[in-house]
Every structure is written in C-alpha cells, then in structure tokens.
Scaffold this motif. Structure first.
Motif, short mmCIF file in Angstrom:
data_model
loop_
_atom_site.label_atom_id
_atom_site.label_comp_id
_atom_site.label_asym_id
_atom_site.label_seq_id
_atom_site.Cartn_x
_atom_site.Cartn_y
_atom_site.Cartn_z
N LEU A 204 -4.94 -7.40 13.95
CA LEU A 204 -5.83 -6.24 13.97
C LEU A 204 -6.79 -6.33 12.80
O LEU A 204 -6.38 -6.39 11.63
N LEU A 205 -8.10 -6.39 13.10
CA LEU A 205 -9.16 -6.46 12.10
C LEU A 205 -9.67 -5.05 11.84
O LEU A 205 -10.06 -4.35 12.78
N ILE A 206 -9.69 -4.64 10.57
CA ILE A 206 -9.82 -3.23 10.23
C ILE A 206 -11.03 -3.00 9.34
O ILE A 206 -11.20 -3.70 8.32
N PRO A 207 -11.88 -2.02 9.67
CA PRO A 207 -13.04 -1.72 8.82
C PRO A 207 -12.63 -0.92 7.59
O PRO A 207 -11.56 -0.29 7.56
N LEU A 208 -13.49 -0.91 6.59
CA LEU A 208 -13.20 -0.12 5.40
C LEU A 208 -14.48 0.16 4.63
O LEU A 208 -15.50 -0.52 4.80
N LEU A 209 -14.42 1.19 3.80
CA LEU A 209 -15.54 1.52 2.91
C LEU A 209 -15.29 1.00 1.50
O LEU A 209 -16.24 0.74 0.76
N ALA A 210 -14.02 0.88 1.12
CA ALA A 210 -13.65 0.35 -0.19
C ALA A 210 -12.23 -0.16 -0.12
O ALA A 210 -11.46 0.25 0.76
N GLN A 233 4.18 -4.29 13.70
CA GLN A 233 4.21 -5.72 14.08
C GLN A 233 2.84 -6.38 13.99
O GLN A 233 2.73 -7.61 14.00
N CYS A 234 1.75 -5.61 13.93
CA CYS A 234 0.41 -6.19 13.82
C CYS A 234 0.23 -6.90 12.49
O CYS A 234 0.67 -6.40 11.45
N LEU A 235 -0.45 -8.03 12.53
CA LEU A 235 -0.97 -8.61 11.30
C LEU A 235 -2.24 -7.84 10.98
O LEU A 235 -3.22 -7.89 11.72
N ARG A 236 -2.25 -7.10 9.89
CA ARG A 236 -3.33 -6.17 9.57
C ARG A 236 -4.27 -6.78 8.54
O ARG A 236 -3.89 -7.07 7.41
N ILE A 237 -5.53 -6.97 8.94
CA ILE A 237 -6.52 -7.66 8.10
C ILE A 237 -7.72 -6.74 7.89
O ILE A 237 -8.40 -6.36 8.84
N GLY A 238 -7.99 -6.41 6.64
CA GLY A 238 -9.19 -5.64 6.30
C GLY A 238 -10.38 -6.57 6.13
O GLY A 238 -10.25 -7.68 5.60
N ILE A 239 -11.55 -6.13 6.58
CA ILE A 239 -12.77 -6.93 6.52
C ILE A 239 -13.74 -6.22 5.58
O ILE A 239 -14.05 -5.04 5.77
N ALA A 240 -14.23 -6.93 4.57
CA ALA A 240 -15.06 -6.27 3.55
C ALA A 240 -16.01 -7.25 2.89
O ALA A 240 -15.84 -8.47 2.97
N TYR A 241 -17.02 -6.70 2.23
CA TYR A 241 -17.85 -7.47 1.31
C TYR A 241 -17.23 -7.33 -0.09
O TYR A 241 -16.57 -6.34 -0.40
N ASP A 242 -17.45 -8.32 -0.93
CA ASP A 242 -16.87 -8.30 -2.27
C ASP A 242 -17.30 -7.07 -3.06
O ASP A 242 -16.53 -6.53 -3.86
N GLN A 243 -18.52 -6.60 -2.81
CA GLN A 243 -19.05 -5.44 -3.54
C GLN A 243 -18.30 -4.15 -3.22
O GLN A 243 -18.50 -3.13 -3.89
N ASP A 258 -2.03 -6.42 5.11
CA ASP A 258 -1.44 -7.73 4.82
C ASP A 258 -2.45 -8.64 4.13
O ASP A 258 -2.09 -9.45 3.26
N VAL A 259 -3.70 -8.53 4.56
CA VAL A 259 -4.75 -9.44 4.10
C VAL A 259 -6.06 -8.66 4.01
O VAL A 259 -6.29 -7.75 4.82
N ILE A 260 -6.89 -9.02 3.05
CA ILE A 260 -8.29 -8.58 3.05
C ILE A 260 -9.15 -9.82 2.94
O ILE A 260 -8.93 -10.67 2.06
N VAL A 261 -10.11 -9.94 3.85
CA VAL A 261 -11.00 -11.09 3.88
C VAL A 261 -12.40 -10.64 3.48
O VAL A 261 -12.94 -9.69 4.03
#
Length: 279
Positions: A204-210, A233-243, A258-261
C-alpha cells in the motif's frame, strides 16, 4: 504549520518530474513478486512515483517503449533493469482507495480490465443490448480485444478538465480507469453494485503532507490510519519529497509506516526500529 500551508509548500517543490522518477525507481524492489499494489491518484500535488507502474499495469507500455525508457536512463542499475523487465511481463493488479463513509475507506481495482471478468462483461452486455447496430460489439472483440473494451467505455466519465496538478499519465490512462469523481475532489474507483473489495493489496503506497520517524501527517480524516490498523498485513510505504520531513510528535492513533521512500532515501522502520539506506 497547518495542512493548507503544507500543501502549498509541497506544490512549490522544484524539479518534481525528476524527483518522481527517482521515487519510481526506488519503489521497484517493493513490487517484486507482488500480485497487488494499492496506490493513490496524485491530483493535489502529492509525490508521484507511479507512472511507470501504472503504464505497465495498464498494458500501456509496449516492449519497445520499455526499451526506449531504458535507453533514456543509462544510469539504471542491473537490479532496476531486471525489475522493469519483469514488471513489463507480469505487472501486479493496481488498486486505489474509495471513501465509503465518514470513517471508512476501501481499495478497489483501478483499471477496468482488473475487475472480475463477469462483472465487466455484465456491464458490456447491458451496453451491447443498447447498441444501435448489431456489429458495434463483436463476440471476438468481447473476448479478446482489450482495445475494443476501452473504446466501448471511452469518454463516459472523462472530465472536461483535470485539476491543475493532475499528472499527464492520469490524463493519458483515464479511459482505462474504473473511476469517477469522489469525496474531497478526488478520483475514486466505482465499485459495482453488490460487489465488495476483491482483496487487501499486498503493498500500500500512502500519501502524506509531512513525515517523522516513520509517522505521517495526512489530510486529517484518519482514513489511512484506520485502514492500516484493520489490515496490518499490508506492506505500508509512505511516498514523500525530502523537503516534507519535519519534527513532530505522533498522535496515539497514528499508525507507523514500514517504509518511507523519497527521491534520495529509502527509510525502513519495520514498525519497531529504524534504519536508513541512502545508497
């Protein structure tokens, strides 16, 4: 900093196209041998590393397109090349979120061809009965031609215009999508009557603001936190810019990822401990 300010700051991040490509390449290992991936449609300026996956899952990239992409990016590693080639042969089913109530969301197939065969053909049969001529929909095309199926659906729910930050790949693939305008001005899958979500995506690829130490600040509705709590059970991955990295205290109900990319980092948290890979 409130959410509106974070959204505006995110939209002002420079070189987004290149950053999104770097996110896409960092995501490739997480799709290996996965049958399903849930993503969001980034129409509000969210980080977007999904174009390559979406085009491969839609069958929109032919083998020569994949080779062209590889030639345009000579710095790709051997592992990245192998991952792209494997995805071009067998891509996962792609899901997207739909808001069901004030507290609940679910994941449904993003592409029409990924719906249950009978479900798609029931709708096609209904349209076939309304055809003005008998040859508008051939039996052969019904069984074998994805292009005919797309043509049959085309323009039904295509908006007259897209939101300013809608990526080009969403506009290009829109006629393949099983979507309609939904809550909060987003595009959402259209579940068929009496049909339930087919499965919980493996990734699961997840949006975020921070983000901070594996936790995220979202849009404030709590939909993803409740979904993650219900589906651990989902592999949970946040998607973000470094800023978008900040320092903040998570709330008791916040679910750790689990992960932030980001374009430059793949951060692993494992819901317990944190390690960082900046390779």
């Amino acid at each position: 900093m409130n959410r509106k300010v974070r959204i505006q700051k995110r939209k002002q991040i420079p070189d987004r196209r290149q950053k999104d490509l770097q996110i896409a390449l960092r995501l490739l290992p997480f799709f290996h041998q996965k049958s399903s991936v849930g993503l969001y449609l980034p129409v509000r300026g969210e980080a977007d590393g999904f174009e390559l996956l979406a085009r491969l899952a839609a069958g929109n990239l032919k083998s020569e397109d994949v080779l062209s992409f590889i030639r345009q990016h000579p710095a790709l590693t051997t592992e990245q090349l192998q991952a792209i080639q494997k995805l071009s042969v067998i891509a996962p089913v792609v899901y997207a979120p739909k808001v069901l109530s004030k507290t609940e969301m679910a994941m449904y197939p993003l592409f029409k061809r990924d719906l249950e065969k009978n479900e798609v053909y029931e709708e096609v049969d209904e349209k076939e009965r309304n055809c003005s001529t008998q040859n508008e929909w051939s039996e052969k095309g019904k069984e074998k031609s994805a292009e005919s199926l797309v043509a049959f659906y085309q323009t039904e729910r295509r908006p007259a215009s897209f939101a300013p930050f809608t990526p080009q790949w969403i506009e290009d693939l829109y006629d393949l999508f099983n979507v309609e305008p939904g809550e909060f001005g987003l595009l959402e899958p259209c579940p068929r009557k009496g049909k339930k979500p087919l499965e919980v995506p493996e990734v699961l690829l997840i949006p975020l603001l921070a983000f901070c130490d594996g936790y995220r600040i979202g849009y404030g509705g709590g939909y993803y936190d409740r979904y993650l709590a219900a589906h651990p059970q989902c592999l949970r991955i946040g998607i973000a810019y470094d800023q978008q990295e900040e320092i903040f205290e998570p709330q008791p109900w916040d679910e750790r990822l689990d992960v932030i990319v980001t374009p430059t980092r793949t951060l692993f948290y494992g819901r317990q401990e944190r390690k960082e890979d900046e390779s």
